[in-house]
Design a protein around this motif. Structure first.
Motif, mmCIF file in Angstrom:
data_model
loop_
_atom_site.group_PDB
_atom_site.id
_atom_site.type_symbol
_atom_site.label_atom_id
_atom_site.label_comp_id
_atom_site.label_asym_id
_atom_site.label_seq_id
_atom_site.Cartn_x
_atom_site.Cartn_y
_atom_site.Cartn_z
ATOM 1 N N GLN A 26 37.054 18.153 71.825
ATOM 2 C CA GLN A 26 38.011 18.895 72.635
ATOM 3 C C GLN A 26 38.595 18.000 73.716
ATOM 4 O O GLN A 26 39.799 18.048 74.001
ATOM 5 C CB GLN A 26 37.331 20.105 73.277
ATOM 6 C CG GLN A 26 37.081 21.260 72.327
ATOM 7 C CD GLN A 26 36.409 22.428 73.028
ATOM 8 O OE1 GLN A 26 35.455 22.260 73.786
ATOM 9 N NE2 GLN A 26 36.898 23.624 72.787
ATOM 10 N N GLY A 27 37.762 17.181 74.344
ATOM 11 C CA GLY A 27 38.266 16.263 75.359
ATOM 12 C C GLY A 27 39.319 15.335 74.793
ATOM 13 O O GLY A 27 40.375 15.106 75.401
ATOM 14 N N ARG A 28 39.063 14.820 73.585
ATOM 15 C CA ARG A 28 40.001 13.926 72.929
ATOM 16 C C ARG A 28 41.327 14.636 72.654
ATOM 17 O O ARG A 28 42.410 14.113 72.923
ATOM 18 C CB ARG A 28 39.350 13.453 71.619
ATOM 19 C CG ARG A 28 39.710 12.082 71.154
ATOM 20 C CD ARG A 28 38.828 11.678 69.966
ATOM 21 N NE ARG A 28 37.423 11.603 70.336
ATOM 22 C CZ ARG A 28 36.430 12.264 69.717
ATOM 23 N NH1 ARG A 28 36.696 13.033 68.686
ATOM 24 N NH2 ARG A 28 35.207 12.128 70.135
ATOM 25 N N ALA A 29 41.234 15.845 72.087
ATOM 26 C CA ALA A 29 42.448 16.585 71.725
ATOM 27 C C ALA A 29 43.216 17.051 72.953
ATOM 28 O O ALA A 29 44.448 16.994 72.989
ATOM 29 C CB ALA A 29 42.070 17.780 70.847
ATOM 30 N N LEU A 30 42.497 17.515 73.973
ATOM 31 C CA LEU A 30 43.161 17.979 75.196
ATOM 32 C C LEU A 30 43.906 16.840 75.883
ATOM 33 O O LEU A 30 45.006 17.029 76.410
ATOM 34 C CB LEU A 30 42.132 18.595 76.134
ATOM 35 C CG LEU A 30 41.588 19.968 75.722
ATOM 36 C CD1 LEU A 30 40.311 20.295 76.486
ATOM 37 C CD2 LEU A 30 42.639 21.053 75.949
ATOM 38 N N ALA A 31 43.317 15.652 75.876
ATOM 39 C CA ALA A 31 44.006 14.500 76.464
ATOM 40 C C ALA A 31 45.294 14.214 75.701
ATOM 41 O O ALA A 31 46.337 13.921 76.298
ATOM 42 C CB ALA A 31 43.092 13.281 76.448
ATOM 43 N N ALA A 32 45.252 14.299 74.371
ATOM 44 C CA ALA A 32 46.449 14.071 73.564
ATOM 45 C C ALA A 32 47.525 15.107 73.850
ATOM 46 O O ALA A 32 48.719 14.802 73.806
ATOM 47 C CB ALA A 32 46.087 14.099 72.082
ATOM 48 N N ALA A 79 30.850 8.263 76.833
ATOM 49 C CA ALA A 79 31.066 7.631 78.135
ATOM 50 C C ALA A 79 32.221 6.633 78.065
ATOM 51 O O ALA A 79 33.038 6.546 78.996
ATOM 52 C CB ALA A 79 29.791 6.940 78.604
ATOM 53 N N LEU A 80 32.306 5.893 76.961
ATOM 54 C CA LEU A 80 33.406 4.939 76.809
ATOM 55 C C LEU A 80 34.742 5.673 76.762
ATOM 56 O O LEU A 80 35.704 5.280 77.440
ATOM 57 C CB LEU A 80 33.202 4.113 75.538
ATOM 58 C CG LEU A 80 34.275 3.070 75.234
ATOM 59 C CD1 LEU A 80 34.432 2.069 76.371
ATOM 60 C CD2 LEU A 80 33.961 2.349 73.918
ATOM 61 N N GLU A 81 34.816 6.754 76.004
ATOM 62 C CA GLU A 81 36.071 7.502 75.901
ATOM 63 C C GLU A 81 36.461 8.130 77.242
ATOM 64 O O GLU A 81 37.629 8.103 77.629
ATOM 65 C CB GLU A 81 35.936 8.585 74.834
ATOM 66 C CG GLU A 81 35.828 8.041 73.422
ATOM 67 C CD GLU A 81 35.660 9.139 72.384
ATOM 68 O OE1 GLU A 81 36.030 10.303 72.675
ATOM 69 O OE2 GLU A 81 35.166 8.849 71.276
ATOM 70 N N SER A 107 43.153 4.030 59.711
ATOM 71 C CA SER A 107 42.718 4.077 61.098
ATOM 72 C C SER A 107 43.799 3.532 62.016
ATOM 73 O O SER A 107 44.202 2.367 61.898
ATOM 74 C CB SER A 107 41.433 3.257 61.278
ATOM 75 O OG SER A 107 41.164 3.025 62.641
ATOM 76 N N ALA A 108 44.246 4.360 62.950
ATOM 77 C CA ALA A 108 45.229 3.896 63.931
ATOM 78 C C ALA A 108 44.676 2.774 64.808
ATOM 79 O O ALA A 108 45.383 1.772 65.032
ATOM 80 C CB ALA A 108 45.701 5.072 64.782
ATOM 81 N N TYR A 126 48.318 9.475 69.198
ATOM 82 C CA TYR A 126 47.478 9.848 70.339
ATOM 83 C C TYR A 126 46.114 9.154 70.286
ATOM 84 O O TYR A 126 45.170 9.594 70.925
ATOM 85 C CB TYR A 126 47.245 11.369 70.347
ATOM 86 C CG TYR A 126 48.469 12.196 70.107
ATOM 87 C CD1 TYR A 126 49.397 12.427 71.121
ATOM 88 C CD2 TYR A 126 48.720 12.753 68.860
ATOM 89 C CE1 TYR A 126 50.534 13.194 70.901
ATOM 90 C CE2 TYR A 126 49.850 13.523 68.618
ATOM 91 C CZ TYR A 126 50.753 13.745 69.642
ATOM 92 O OH TYR A 126 51.875 14.496 69.417
ATOM 93 N N PHE A 127 45.984 8.062 69.521
ATOM 94 C CA PHE A 127 44.650 7.558 69.188
ATOM 95 C C PHE A 127 43.868 7.050 70.396
ATOM 96 O O PHE A 127 42.641 7.029 70.377
ATOM 97 C CB PHE A 127 44.734 6.469 68.112
ATOM 98 C CG PHE A 127 45.408 5.186 68.533
ATOM 99 C CD1 PHE A 127 44.690 4.146 69.099
ATOM 100 C CD2 PHE A 127 46.773 5.006 68.319
ATOM 101 C CE1 PHE A 127 45.308 2.964 69.461
ATOM 102 C CE2 PHE A 127 47.402 3.824 68.674
ATOM 103 C CZ PHE A 127 46.672 2.790 69.255
ATOM 104 N N SER A 128 44.547 6.660 71.476
ATOM 105 C CA SER A 128 43.850 6.199 72.675
ATOM 106 C C SER A 128 44.788 6.327 73.870
ATOM 107 O O SER A 128 45.942 5.877 73.791
ATOM 108 C CB SER A 128 43.420 4.732 72.523
ATOM 109 O OG SER A 128 43.118 4.152 73.778
ATOM 110 N N PRO A 129 44.323 6.906 74.982
ATOM 111 C CA PRO A 129 45.220 7.042 76.136
ATOM 112 C C PRO A 129 45.652 5.707 76.717
ATOM 113 O O PRO A 129 46.721 5.616 77.331
ATOM 114 C CB PRO A 129 44.387 7.850 77.132
ATOM 115 C CG PRO A 129 42.967 7.660 76.716
ATOM 116 C CD PRO A 129 42.995 7.484 75.229
ATOM 117 N N LEU A 130 44.847 4.666 76.535
ATOM 118 C CA LEU A 130 45.217 3.339 77.022
ATOM 119 C C LEU A 130 45.971 2.534 75.969
ATOM 120 O O LEU A 130 47.015 1.954 76.234
ATOM 121 C CB LEU A 130 43.967 2.569 77.444
ATOM 122 C CG LEU A 130 43.285 2.978 78.749
ATOM 123 C CD1 LEU A 130 41.995 2.189 78.937
ATOM 124 C CD2 LEU A 130 44.210 2.751 79.943
#
Length: 472
Positions: free
Chosen positions: A278-284, A308-310, A413-414, A446-450
């Motif tokens: 959910q954290g991953r999807a919500l950030a996207a 923790a890394l994400e 894989s993106a 949306y694979f990574s916010p950075l």
């Protein structure tokens, strides 16, 4: 509970010491816990069926090779601990206990607390009955997969199948082990053997994991949908929905992923992987405050280093440097605690060092990872670390291994495509760099916010491809 567990350990028969392996967890991971293991519920009153034993649902899940709910696991563990105190020569009961410890450790990320107990119980089972003890061997295979000691896992799974050739649940840790070692042909053969068994939700879910590695995402999604629809309990269904959510996110569909993750958490509130999802999807979706909250909840109850890394990278993308540093410190602490349970978190630690620490240290760590577990994940991570350390020529060889079909890199894989594109850009290979960066954003924008920002910036710098000269 500590006194109770001490009593269990004291009840174990005297046996020779076994070497403790240095291993790594995942996540991953392992998908499910296998083992056709039995309990012995007491008979009920005359004329009535036997009363269900404590943790009966968890026991049924363990027998079927599917995820179990945490409350049921706690009850099952308490029941088996009490049983082996008075029946210390019961090999199957020790195997049940060990398998339950593995599953609880995996669900809670408490490797230090659960995995050594699991190994003691499973080794005790083998010391009581060395010949034909497929249940204990399979439990050791699942434990080794959870620690990412894929060579040991493969050996134990193969021994379990030798002892009991029709023990189809042993194919699950064998598939995980072969995949982790980069032996995708062997994983495919194991899947062929598994799918020859009677169909079940667990079989479909295991098939989905192999289809994903083969780049067959539509087949993987269909298999997971079937598995979730046919699941026998909430925890099992939630696990398959979580995997479906992961697959949807990898396809660049955060809305669909969110629906899967939300339903998984509704069915099983202890489904922390779905909360991290959910954290991953919500950030996207741009809902960053909710994303931070979802990650924090997942980390509180299942503090995996990957979460923790994400979370740290999400903080960084928001310009929140101090919380990011605190979260990366937490990752280091979790790696230290995992090591106490025989877990080797080299892969995630190498990724942290490559992007947020010392790239030279990342290269050192990930060379070791590649030597031990030469799978696609390790190839991608090592290639990226070499790039970050300024060694782009060598980096491209590993990036190609992770992305070229001829090298086994069939996963769509993106992040892998992004890493290869950035390495090619550094080498002045504009055309392939442009192609791979565009592919990364096409697979999942949306694979990574950075990294998404870096990919877009790099593409802008590369510009449009030059027009071909017209023939005279």
């Amino acid at each position: 509970m500590e006194n109770q567990e001490s009593a269990v350990e004291a009840a174990a028969p005297v046996r020779r010491r076994w070497p403790v392996r240095v291993l790594l967890a995942s996540l991953a991971g392992s998908l499910v816990l296998g083992g056709a293991l039995a309990l012995w519920p007491a008979d009920g009153p005359a004329g009535q069926p036997p009363a269900p034993a404590p943790g009966a649902q968890a026991q049924a899940a363990v027998r079927a090779g599917v995820p179990a709910a945490l409350p049921g696991l706690d009850a099952l563990i308490g029941d088996r601990e009490a049983y082996v105190r008075t029946h210390p020569k019961d090999a199957t009961a020790w195997a049940v206990l060990g398998a339950a410890y593995v599953e609880r450790g995996r669900r809670t990320a408490d490797a230090a607390g659960a995995f050594p107990k699991a190994e003691r119980a499973l080794r005790t089972s083998l010391s009581v009955r060395a010949r034909g003890n497929a249940g204990a061997l399979e439990g050791l295979a699942v434990l080794a997969d959870a620690r990412r000691d894929f060579r040991a896992a493969r050996g134990f799974a193969e021994q379990a199948l030798t002892a009991q050739p029709k023990r189809w649940t042993a194919y699950a840790p064998l598939i995980d082990a072969c995949t982790g070692l980069g032996d995708y042909k062997a994983a495919g053969r194991a899947l062929d053997s598994l799918t020859a068994a009677p169909s079940s939700p667990a079989v479909r879910a295991w098939a989905a994991s192999v289809y994903r590695e083969q780049g067959r995402r539509e087949d993987a999604a269909a298999a997971l949908a079937d598995a979730a629809a046919a699941a026998q309990g909430p925890a099992e269904q939630a696990a398959y929905l979580e995997q479906a959510g992961q697959l949807a996110f990898e396809r660049g569909e955060p809305d669909a992923a969110m629906r899967h993750f939300e339903e998984a958490v509704r069915l099983d509130p202890d489904q922390r992987a779905a909360q991290a999802g959910q954290g991953r999807a919500l950030a996207a979706l741009g809902r960053t405050s909710e994303a931070l909250s979802a990650y924090r909840v997942a980390l509180q109850r299942q503090p995996l280093p990957q979460y923790a890394l994400e979370l740290g990278e999400l903080y960084e993308s928001l310009g929140m440097a101090q919380p990011a540093r605190v979260t990366y410190d937490l990752l280091h602490e979790r790696v230290r605690l995992d090591a106490q349970g025989g877990v080797d978190d080299t892969l995630v630690l190498g990724r942290l060092e490559a992007d947020h620490g010392d790239p030279a240290e990342a290269v050192r760590l990930l060379r070791t990872e590649w030597q031990r577990r030469p799978g696609i994940e390790a190839a991608d991570a090592l290639g990226w670390a070499l790039h970050r350390a300024g060694q782009d020529t060598e980096a491209l060889r590993y990036a190609a291994t992770a992305t070229d079909r001829e090298h086994g890199g069939t996963v769509r894989s993106a992040p892998y495509a992004y890493h290869r594109g950035m390495i090619e850009k550094s080498l002045g290979q504009a055309a392939p760099a442009r192609r791979h960066l565009q592919e990364a954003l096409r697979i999942n924008p949306y694979f990574s916010p950075l990294a998404v920002r870096e990919a877009r910036t790099a593409l802008a710098a590369l510009g449009e491809p030059p027009e071909a000269a017209l023939p005279r």
